[in-house]
Design an enzyme around this catalytic site. Sequence first.
Site, PDB file in Angstrom:
ATOM      1  N   ASP A   1      -5.137  -3.908  -1.623  1.00 21.87           N
ATOM      2  CA  ASP A   1      -5.130  -2.447  -1.601  1.00 21.87           C
ATOM      3  C   ASP A   1      -3.937  -1.873  -2.355  1.00 21.87           C
ATOM      4  OD1 ASP A   1      -3.354  -3.350   0.331  1.00 21.87           O
ATOM      5  OD2 ASP A   1      -4.076  -2.020   1.916  1.00 21.87           O
TER       6      ASP A   1
ATOM      7  N   GLU B   1       0.823  -1.202   0.000  1.00 21.24           N
ATOM      8  CA  GLU B   1       0.000   0.000   0.000  1.00 21.24           C
ATOM      9  C   GLU B   1       0.861   1.257   0.000  1.00 21.24           C
ATOM     10  OE1 GLU B   1      -0.795   0.578   4.782  1.00 21.24           O
ATOM     11  OE2 GLU B   1      -2.370  -0.285   3.556  1.00 21.24           O
TER      12      GLU B   1
END
Length: 565
Positions: free
Chosen positions: A309, A248
Site C-alpha cells: 500500500d 502508508e
Amino acid sequence: MMRRTARPGRARPLLTAAAVATAGTLLGGLVLAASAQAATNLALGRTTAVSSTETSTLGGAQAVDGSTSTRWASAEGSDPQWIRVDLGSVQQIGQVTLRWEAAYGKAYRIEVSPDAATWTTIYSTTTGNGAVDDLTGLSGSGRYIRMYGTARGTAYGYSLFEFEVYPPGGTPSPSTSPPPPGGPAVPFGSHTKPYAAGTLKLTGAAATHDQTVINYYNTWKSAFVKQNCGNGWYEVFSPDADHPYVAEAQGYGMVITALMAGADPNAKTQFDGLLKYVLAHPSVNNPNLHAAEQNTSCTSVNGSDSATDGDLEIAYALLLADKQWGSTGTYNYKSLATTRINAIKASEINATTKLTLLGDWSSAGDQYYYISRTSDWMPGHFRAYRKATGDAAWDTILAKHQSVTASLQSGYAPSTGLLPDFVINTNTTPKPAAGQVLEDPNDGKYWWNACRDPWRIGADAVTSGDAQSLAAARKMNTWIKSKTAGNPSNIAVGYALNGTAISSGSEAAFFAPFAVAAMTDPGSQAWLDALWTKIKATPLDTSGYYSASLQLQTMIVVSGNFWTP
C-alpha cells in the site's frame, strides 16, 4: 480503537552487495533530474483540418501555434469530432501531447494515415480526464495524424490548447516538461479537473468547503508532519501504528501534499523532504521500493522490506508531483515514478493471479503468496500507472482486481457490497479469510483495512466514470444508507460481510470513506450532505494518524479537489 498494522515474522535475505550498489545509485544520480535531448514538435505550425469549430476564431491552426493562450474548439454538444495535422511528409511517431482546455475528450483515438483517407489507430482511451495527456511509447508512422474524439468529457465540445507530435527517442515526455510557471499546475481549490458526469456535489459554496478542507489539513499537518531525524527529511508520524514511521503514512503524506499545493506554500519543499526520506529507506528486497517501517531514530526495522500500500501511494504521488511542478528540479519525479511502478509490478503483483501481494517479502511457495488485501486494490492508481508507462499489463491487473471485487460482492456480500480485509485462495476461488491470516481475527470482515474500500473504489468511479467502479461503490452506498436510516452517526466500527456490526462507536476511518461512495448515487444528495456534516463536526484526534489521514483524503475527494495525473 487502534488499527493493527503488524506483519508476520519471517526470514529475510541479507542485502547483497549488488543491491547495496543499486540502492546507492538510486540515492545518488538517478534521483537528480536528467537533462533531456531536445526534440522537434512535428506538428508545430503545420496545416490543420477539423471536423468543426465553435467560432471562427477557434480554428485548428490555434492548436499547433505553440501557444497555450490560443485554442481549437469544436462545435458543442455532438460526437464525433476531430482535428487533423498534415506533417508534410511521412514521419515516425513516438509521442503525442494533448493540452486540453476545460472541454476535453473522455474517449478518443490517435490515428495516423499516409493519405488522410485510410487510418490506423496508435492509441485509444475511454477514460480521458483532461488537463495534459502525455501519450508516450507510441509506435506508428504517417504524413497525417489526428485526434478523433468519440465521447466528450463535458457537455461542451472538444478543445485543445496544443496538439503536439514528437518522433521516437529524445521526446519531451512529462519527466522533462518545464515546471508550470507561477506555481502548481492544479492548485487546490481551482476545480479545473471536473468529475465524471452525474457525480454528486456538496450542497453549498465550493469555496466554503475548500476552506474546511484547508483548515483540517493545517491541523493534520501540525499533528503528524515532522522533521524529527534531520537530513532534510520530512516524515509523517504514525503514533497509532506498530512503528512511528510506516510506509502508508509516507505515501499518504506525499499524495496529500501534492494535492494541497497552492493552499500550502511549502508544499513542494515538504513533498521533496518526504521523498528524500523515502529514497533514503529502500527495501532490502527491491531497492526501488520503500522499507515499510522505521523506529524513533528513523532506522528501518522489522526486516526492512516493503508494504504494497505504501509503494502504490508513493508512485501515485510522484505522478501527481510531475504534473504539479514538472520534473526538471532536484528530483525527476516522472523517472522515479516509472521506476517504482515497474518495481511494484515486479515485486508486489502476484505473477500468477495479477492481484496485489502484501509486500515484496512474499514469494512463490510461502503461505502468504495467495493472500491479497482489498484496500490495496486501487483502480485509479492502476489506470494512472498504465497512462504513465504505456504498459498494457496494468490493464490486465486492473481488470483482474475489478472482476474479483464483483465476484466477492455477489458471492459473499450480496446485500451489503462490503469487502473483507483479506482475501485468500486467490489462485483458485478467491474468498474472504476465515479468521486471522495476518493481522486480526476479523481479517475476513470489513475491518480496519477494508474500511478504505468505499473511498478507493468511489474515487475511481467519480474520476473515471468506470461502470464497474460505479456499480461496486453504489452497492456499498445503497446498503450503508439503508442500514443507518440516513444517519452517519449510526455507522459502526466494522461489519461482518452480512452487515452485522462488529463494534459500536463512531470512527472517522469507517464513516468518512462512505461519503465518497455516496457521490456516485444521484439519489443520495441528502445522505452525502449528512456525511459531510458529520465529517466537519469530527475534530482531528492527534493520537490517531490513520483515521485523521483517511478523513482528510476523503474530504479532498468530496470537496471536488481530487484528480488523476
